[in-house]
Scaffold this motif. Structure first.
Motif, PDB file in Angstrom:
ATOM      1  N   GLU B 160       0.829  -1.210   0.000  1.00 25.36           N
ATOM      2  CA  GLU B 160       0.000   0.000   0.000  1.00 25.36           C
ATOM      3  C   GLU B 160       0.859   1.254   0.000  1.00 25.36           C
ATOM      4  OE1 GLU B 160      -2.965   0.524   3.126  1.00 25.36           O
ATOM      5  OE2 GLU B 160      -3.707  -1.485   2.695  1.00 25.36           O
ATOM      6  N   GLU B 161       1.851   1.241   0.890  1.00 26.84           N
ATOM      7  CA  GLU B 161       2.724   2.411   1.003  1.00 26.84           C
ATOM      8  C   GLU B 161       3.481   2.642  -0.292  1.00 26.84           C
ATOM      9  OE1 GLU B 161       4.628   3.761   4.294  1.00 26.84           O
ATOM     10  OE2 GLU B 161       2.530   4.011   4.892  1.00 26.84           O
ATOM     11  N   GLU B 164       1.235   4.171  -2.756  1.00 24.12           N
ATOM     12  CA  GLU B 164       1.049   5.586  -2.418  1.00 24.12           C
ATOM     13  C   GLU B 164       2.231   6.424  -2.876  1.00 24.12           C
ATOM     14  OE1 GLU B 164       0.131   6.450   1.665  1.00 24.12           O
ATOM     15  OE2 GLU B 164      -1.582   5.072   1.600  1.00 24.12           O
ATOM     16  N   GLU B 165       3.421   5.913  -2.589  1.00 23.94           N
ATOM     17  CA  GLU B 165       4.639   6.640  -2.981  1.00 23.94           C
ATOM     18  C   GLU B 165       4.703   6.828  -4.485  1.00 23.94           C
ATOM     19  OE1 GLU B 165       8.476   5.190  -1.652  1.00 23.94           O
ATOM     20  OE2 GLU B 165       7.704   5.117   0.400  1.00 23.94           O
TER      21      GLU B 165
END
Lengths: 454, 187
Positions: B160-161, B164-165
């Motif tokens: 997820e991160e 997002e990045e």
């Protein structure tokens, strides 16, 4: 005294030594910066018991051209053989699987790492930067955690961790079955490195030794209790005090310094600031919770640190005077106008106490740090005593007001407060209960204003 | 009846064993004068003394096809004008060791049976603690799935991160591109 001078080296120019022998000798950089002394005498003595044939690094060895240098590769998997219908790995010529651990040792690679973290939620949260450092220094490393059941919950917020196992390393007398089970578990995972933040005596050192990890790195007692631990550990750190948590935000600085040490072509690594990540599920759950309590996203202030005998109060072991009774909180909460104060209670029995003082208060019952972080993430700001809430607010870059029992504590637990948008209010008498409520109210006023502008 | 009692003869079960039959009869004839003594000395002993050297060997290697139950008595009732009525009385008597064996088997079976048949209806094996972690009943094993689930959740978090990045970066790039386009338009 004579014996110490023979074993310790007096080095006029520390750089010289670092260049020739960066592995076996270890210069304390912090001390160098502070004291600014030309003669560095605090070189770590090499333990001759660990390896009697270790004469240090070969100075004529050339890395880079002949041998691989630099950091390890992120994915050490060898390429698949496309012609093989079983998909066996194609091993390069001269690569022997049986000896794989030897080049790993020579290169200093770490593929599997286990961290035994002592303490509760606070100590585990402050361990996050160390985990990030490990991940940066050893790309592709798999990090597992062994922590107390409370501390384990923290790793819900850490994306760099693989397994988190609940086992209390602080337990003085663990159940024999549990103990042996844990030894077997850790041994079966074949770790390259074991880090421990429990102050090790002979017992804990033996526990780490039995994991058969290559590098066993641990804090040891700063007193005689550390006797014998050094024999079973490959690297030891001596903490400043008996209670590691008293070090505050940088409580693991010795370990961070050692982990980030320069190694051949790899430069020194700096510890990154504390960051936490939140999963969508937790966010949704918490959103439901605070909307039920009557708060809107971005329009409430989290209040954490209500006095309770609950174990979920999330205070640091280094600062036990860090909870305020609900009367004081009620006074502070009256001055918050533009935002809804949301009280976080660590136990359901506290709900009545809060309602006694503030009838229509929004109350959220939260025990896990992950949920608290999600709550803080959706808030406008945080007002808290020295609990995990402050660190989480800093990690999610939310403005906060921190109430501390003394200035020293404040400096230790929230260094560089201004950069972190944190207003620190220390108590003048050294007891948190005597905190100047007026000052807090003023801070809240400015808080209101600053937040309104944001 | 008195005749019948007088006709009591004490026998061993080896009476069927033809090779020993003669020896036994001679012995019995000798000792029948003192029936009491005889009964105490040899009736329940199982083994008997063989005095003749001639039969020593034969008695040493004798084989009993039947269990060594002592035959107590053969009652011969002689009635006039009728055939003799022969009643063979024997005592089915177990030795101490045999009794011990029987009882120990009984105890072992009871204990095993309590455990085995008791566990057949154990609610634990149908409970969530046993089945919940994936115990499928094939073996008494509890599979811990909690750790794996948590590890998966953390991996999902990592992904997820990362997304997002990447989105942030892509967004930044798009903004840059748009800004470039606007500049071109302005020019």
């Amino acid at each position: 005294m004579a014996s110490t001078t023979t074993t310790y080296h007096l080095v006029p120019n520390p750089n010289h030594l670092v260049l020739t022998n960066p592995l076996s000798n270890h210069v304390s950089f912090l001390r160098k910066q502070k004291n600014n002394v030309s003669h560095i005498t605090n070189l770590k003595k090499k333990n001759p018991w660990l390896d009697p044939f270790d004469d240090g690094e070969d100075p004529e060895m050339e890395y880079g051209s002949l041998f691989v240098d630099g950091k390890q590769e992120e994915d050490p998997r060898l390429p698949d053989d496309p012609n093989n219908r079983f998909g066996f790995l194609k091993f390069p010529a001269g690569y022997s699987v049986e000896l794989a651990s030897l080049p790993l040792k020579v290169r200093g690679d770490v593929r599997n790492c286990c961290c035994v973290v002592s303490g509760g939620v606070y100590e585990n949260l402050l361990f996050f930067p160390i985990i990030q450092l490990l991940k940066d220094r050893y790309p592709g490393v798999k990090i597992d955690i062994v922590a107390s059941p409370r501390g384990k919950q923290t790793y819900e917020m850490n994306k760099n961790v693989r397994y988190a196992t609940a086992y209390d390393p602080d337990d003085e007398l663990p159940e024999p079955a549990e103990y042996t089970d844990m030894v077997g578990l850790l041994k079966n995972r074949y770790y390259d490195m074991v880090l421990s933040t429990k102050l090790a005596g002979l017992g804990h050192a033996a526990f780490l030794f039995m994991t058969t990890a290559r590098d066993r790195v641990s804090y040891v007692y700063p007193n005689v209790n550390a006797a014998g631990a050094g024999l079973l550990l490959s690297e030891t750190f001596i903490p400043d005090t008996l209670n590691l948590s008293e070090g505050g935000y940088n409580m693991y600085h010795q370990m961070a310094e050692w982990l980030g040490k320069p190694f051949r072509d790899v430069p020194r690594h700096i510890v990154s600031p504390l960051r936490v990540s939140l999963s969508r599920k937790v966010k949704e759950v918490v959103k439901e919770k605070y909307t039920k309590a009557g708060a809107e996203k971005g329009k409430y202030v989290v209040i954490h640190g209500i006095e309770s005998d609950s174990k979920a109060s999330m205070q640091s072991r280094g600062d036990l005077d860090s909870l305020l009774p609900i009367q004081v909180w009620a006074e502070i909460a009256y001055t918050i106008r533009e935002f809804t104060p949301v009280f976080v209670i660590p136990h359901e029995k506290e709900r009545e106490n809060v309602q006694e003082y503030l009838e229509d208060a929004s109350i959220v019952f939260i025990t896990t740090p992950g949920q608290l972080a999600a709550l803080i993430n959706d808030s406008a700001g945080v007002i808290a005593t020295n609990t995990v809430a402050i660190q989480l607010a800093n990690a999610r870059e939310k403005p906060s007001i921190a109430l501390f029992s003394s200035e020293e504590k404040a400096e230790k637990f929230v260094p560089e407060a201004e950069e972190k948008k944190c207003i620190v209010i220390p108590s003048k008498t050294g007891k948190l209960i005597d905190i100047d409520v007026e000052a807090v109210k003023n801070a809240v006023e400015t808080f209101n204003v600053s937040l309104a502008f944001v | 009846m008195a005749e019948a009692i007088m006709g009591f003869t004490i026998f061993k079960s080896h009476i069927h064993n033809s090779s020993c039959l003669h020896a036994r009869r001679s012995e019995v004839k000798q000792s029948s004068r003192l029936p009491n003594q005889h009964s105490t000395s040899t009736l329940f002993n199982g083994s008997h003394k063989v005095k003749e050297g001639k039969f020593k060997r034969a008695s040493l290697c004798k084989v009993n096809g039947l269990p060594d139950w002592p035959l107590m008595a053969v009652i011969v009732e002689q009635m006039e004008g009728q055939r003799d009525l022969i009643t063979i009385k024997s005592v089915g008597h177990l030795s101490d060791e045999a009794i011990k064996n029987v009882y120990s088997w009984y105890i072992m079976f009871t204990v095993w049976g309590c455990l085995f048949y008791g566990s057949m209806k154990d609610p634990y094996y149908d409970s969530e603690t046993y089945r919940g972690d994936g115990g499928d009943g094939t073996g008494n094993w509890i599979y811990e799935k909690q750790d794996a689930m948590e590890a998966e959740a953390r991996e999902a978090l990592w992904r997820e991160e990362l997304i997002e990045e990447i989105e942030l970066k892509v967004g930044g790039l798009k903004e840059l591109e748009e800004a470039g386009k606007k500049e071109e338009v302005v020019k």
